[in-house]
Design an enzyme around this catalytic site. Structure first.
Site, mmCIF file in Angstrom:
data_model
loop_
_atom_site.group_PDB
_atom_site.id
_atom_site.type_symbol
_atom_site.label_atom_id
_atom_site.label_comp_id
_atom_site.label_asym_id
_atom_site.label_seq_id
_atom_site.Cartn_x
_atom_site.Cartn_y
_atom_site.Cartn_z
ATOM 1 N N SER A 218 18.805 -20.045 33.775
ATOM 2 C CA SER A 218 19.374 -19.857 32.432
ATOM 3 C C SER A 218 20.521 -20.856 32.191
ATOM 4 O O SER A 218 20.880 -22.034 32.400
ATOM 5 C CB SER A 218 19.653 -18.431 32.081
ATOM 6 O OG SER A 218 19.664 -18.194 30.691
ATOM 7 N N GLU A 337 9.537 -15.922 28.040
ATOM 8 C CA GLU A 337 10.971 -15.590 28.342
ATOM 9 C C GLU A 337 11.587 -14.717 27.182
ATOM 10 O O GLU A 337 12.371 -14.114 27.518
ATOM 11 C CB GLU A 337 11.548 -17.336 28.172
ATOM 12 C CG GLU A 337 11.026 -18.182 29.112
ATOM 13 C CD GLU A 337 12.041 -17.950 30.061
ATOM 14 O OE1 GLU A 337 12.800 -17.135 30.383
ATOM 15 O OE2 GLU A 337 11.672 -18.861 31.157
ATOM 16 N N HIS A 442 12.442 -13.591 30.411
ATOM 17 C CA HIS A 442 13.461 -14.105 30.967
ATOM 18 C C HIS A 442 14.258 -13.198 32.358
ATOM 19 O O HIS A 442 14.537 -12.140 32.080
ATOM 20 C CB HIS A 442 14.386 -14.293 29.939
ATOM 21 C CG HIS A 442 15.502 -15.169 30.108
ATOM 22 N ND1 HIS A 442 15.389 -16.606 30.067
ATOM 23 C CD2 HIS A 442 16.992 -15.088 30.443
ATOM 24 C CE1 HIS A 442 16.555 -17.257 30.321
ATOM 25 N NE2 HIS A 442 17.512 -16.238 30.648
#
Length: 526
Positions: A218, A337, A442
Site C-alpha cells: 500500500s 482490494e 486490501h
C-alpha cells in the site's frame, strides 16, 4: 471517505477487535560469536533476543531524532552510544493521524526513526535482506506491526522493518522549509537513510549488503515505486517488491506547497517569512493532524511530493519512460482490494450503499468518467452497490495501475506479477457479519507472510498457501526469481502472465487484464 488510511490487516484488527501486540565481543573471522544475542556495530553494542529459529534486534536508531531544529529537515546520522543498548522492544510509532489512529495517540513520539531486524540463527553465511516499508497512507502504521520471524526462519533471509516520519512532520512542503523545489518528502528521506544504514551495518547482523530487496504494501508499495525512480535511492537495493500500491497517488509540488501554506496558517504560522521557525517551534501535538495533498474520490491523501529534488518525476510516468532502476521486480494486487474500505465505512459510519447513492460515489471517485464507469460496472452484475463500487475502484485504482506498471517495467527488467486470490482469507469477526463478502481484500495477504497477531487461524489449505508465499517471497529476495518447491513455477510477466495465489492450488493465468477491464481503464486515461 478516508479509504487509504486503513492499510494493513492489523489496523483493521485493532480498529475492530482492539488487538495490540506489543553477540558478545566480535569473534574472529569465520568463528561464531560468543553470544548470539549481542551484535557490535560502529555505533555501539546491541542486545536483542534469541529464539530457536530466529533472532530479533528491535528499536535500533538509524537516524538522529528529527526534533527541534531537525524537524522538517533531512535525517542526520544517529549518535553513537556507550555500553550495551537494549534492543528487545520496538521503538515508538511516529506521530499518527488522530482521526484514524486505533491507539488514540498512545505509543507515539516525534523521536521515532528506528528499525527492527529479524535474522535466521547465526551462521558464517551472509543472508539476503528484505527491507520492509509499512503501509498506512503515510499517516498511520509502524514497522513493529510486521513480525517477520516466519520469513527469517523458513525463508532464511534477514528482514528489516522501518519507521519513517508520517503526515505533516513527514511531508509538509511549505516553501519556507527549504530551497526552491527541495521541500517535503522527509519521510521518503527517512526511508533512504534506513536503506543507507542497512548498506553500512547489516553485515554485522549476518546480512548481505549486496543483496537488498526493498519491499512494501500500500503506502509502503507506493514508496517502493518512488525508490525505483528517486535519484537518492540509486544503488541502495538490488530488487523490489510492490504490493497493492496505487503509485499514481502522488502530489505535484505546486499543489503540495499551497496546501502546506494553508496548513501552516491554520496552526498559527501564517507569515511565510517566519513560518519555518514557527513550525519548528510548535508542540508536536499541534502537528498530529495531517496535511492533505491529493484527493481520490471523497478522500484526501498526504505523502511524497513530485517535481522536487527528491522526486523529480512521478513514478508511474518515469516507469513508463523507462527511467526506473533496472532491478528485478515482483508486483501484485489482491483480487478484491477495495471491499475493505467499503466495509470499514459501512461499519464505522453506517453507510449502506443504496442504489441512489451509486452515481454520487462514482462521480466523487471518477469525475467526468462516472457515467462510463456506471455503464461498465452495473449494479445488477455484482448484486449490490457495495460490490459494484468496490470492483470499479479495485480495477481502476489498483489492478490496472499495477498491470500497466508491470508491462512498462518488463521492457527493461525481469518482472513477476501476482494476484492474491484467496477470497476466504481470514478477517476480523465484524467483517464476517457484513451483507456482502469482503473476499481477497486490501492487506489480507499480509497475514500469509507476517505473524500480525490476533488473526483468525488459517485452514490447512491456507497454511500451505502461506508457506508457498513465504517461499516465493524469500526466493525472490535471495535469487531475484520467485520459486517455491512443489508449488507452480512462476513465469516472468512477458505477455501478461500472472501467478494467481489460491489455497486450492495456485496457477498461472494470462486473463488478469481482461478480468479487470484494463483496456477500458486505459482508454479512460487517454
Amino acid at each position: 471517505m478516508h479509504w487509504m488510511r486503513a492499510l494493513t490487516w492489523l489496523t483493521v484488527a485493532v480498529l475492530l477487535s482492539a488487538c495490540v501486540r506489543g553477540e558478545g565481543p566480535t569473534a574472529p573471522s569465520g568463528a561464531p560469536p560468543a553470544d548470539p544475542a549481542v551484535v557490535h556495530t560502529a555505533s555501539g553494542a546491541l542486545r536483542g533476543t534469541v529464539a530457536a529459529d530466529h533472532r530479533l534486534f528491535a528499536g535500533i536508531p538509524y537516524a538522529a531524532p528529527p526534533v527541534g531544529p531537525l524537524r522538517f529537515r533531512p535525517p542526520e546520522a544517529a549518535p553513537a552510544w556507550q555500553g550495551e543498548r537494549q534492543a528487545t522492544r520496538s521503538g515508538p510509532r511516529c506521530l499518527q493521524d488522530p482521526g484514524s489512529d486505533p491507539e488514540f495517540g498512545r505509543q507515539t513520539d516525534e523521536d521515532c526513526l528506528t528499525l527492527d531486524i529479524w535474522t535466521p540463527p547465526v551462521s558464517d553465511e551472509k543472508r539476503p535482506v528484505m527491507v520492509w516499508i509499512h503501509g498506512g497512507a503515510f499517516v498511520n502504521g509502524s514497522g513493529a506491526i510486521y513480525d517477520a520471524r516466519w520469513l527469517a526462519a523458513r525463508g532464511d533471509i534477514v528482514v528489516v522493518s522501518i519507521n519513517y516520519r508520517l503526515g505533516t512532520v513527514g511531508f509538509l512542503a511549505h516553501p519556507a522549509l527549504g530551497a526552491p523545489g527541495d521541500v517535503g518528502n522527509y519521510g521518503l528521506a527517512d526511508q533512504q537513510a534506513a536503506l543507507r544504514w542497512v548498506r553500512d551495518h547489516i553485515a554485522d547482523f549476518g546480512g548481505d549488503p549486496h543483496r537488498v530487496t526493498v519491499a512494501g504494501e500500500s503506502a509502503g508499495g507506493m514508496s517502493v515505486c518512488d525508490h525505483l525512480v528517486a535519484p537518492g535511492s540509486a544503488g541502495l537495493f538490488q530488487a523490489a517488491i510492490i504490493q497493492s500500491a496505487p503509485c499514481q497517488a502522488q502530489a505535484p509540488l505546486p499543489v503540495a506547497e499551497q496546501r502546506s501554506l494553508d496548513y501552516a496558517a491554520g496552526v498559527g504560522c501564517p507569515d511565510p517569512a517566519t513560518a519555518a521557525a514557527c513550525l519548528r517551534a510548535l508542540p508536536a501535538d499541534k502537528l498530529r493532524k495531517p496535511v492533505w495533498f491529493v484527493g481520490i474520490g471523497a478522500d484526501d491523501l498526504t505523502g511524497p511530493v513530485t517535481g522536487t529534488a527528491a522526486l523529480p518525476v512521478d513514478p508511474v510516468r518515469a516507469i513508463a519512460d523507462g527511467k526506473a532502476a533496472r532491478v528485478p521486480v515482483m508486483i501484485g494486487t489482491n483480487r478484491d482490494e477495495f471491499t475493505l474500505f467499503v466495509a470499514l465505512r459501512y461499519l464505522q459510519q453506517g453507510d449502506r450503499y443504496t442504489p441512489d447513492q451509486y452515481p454520487g460515489l462514482l462521480a466523487d471517485t471518477f469525475g467526468p468518467d462516472a457515467a462510463q464507469v456506471a455503464a461498465r460496472y452495473p449494479i445488477d452484475r455484482y448484486g449490490s452497490v457495495a460490490l459494484a463500487y468496490s470492483a470499479a475502484v479495485t480495477d481502476g485504482e489498483f489492478a490496472c495501475v499495477a498491470d500497466r506498471m508491470a508491462a512498462d517495467l518488463a521492457r527493461d527488467t525481469p518482472v513477476y506479477a501476482y494476484e492474491f486470490n484467496d477470497r476466504q482469507a481470514p478477517t476480523p469477526e465484524p467483517l464476517r457479519t457484513l451483507p456482502f463478502p469482503v473476499g481477497a481484500s486490501h492487506s489480507l495477504e499480509l497475514r500469509y507472510l507476517f505473524d500480525v497477531g490476533g488473526a483468525p487461524p488459517l485452514s490447512p489449505e491456507q497454511q500451505t498457501l502461506s508457506e508457498a508465499m513465504i517461499d516465493y517471497w524469500s526466493a525472490f529476495v535471495t535469487e531475484g526469481v520467485p520459486s517455491a518447491g512443489d508449488a507452480p513455477d512462476w513465469p516472468q510477466f512477458g505477455d501478461g502472465s500472472y501467478l494467481s495465489l489460491q489455497p486450492d492450488g495456485s496457477r498461472v493465468t494470462t486473463g488478469f487484464a481482461e478480468e479487470h477491464e484494463c483496456a477500458f481503464w486505459s482508454g479512460l486515461r487517454h
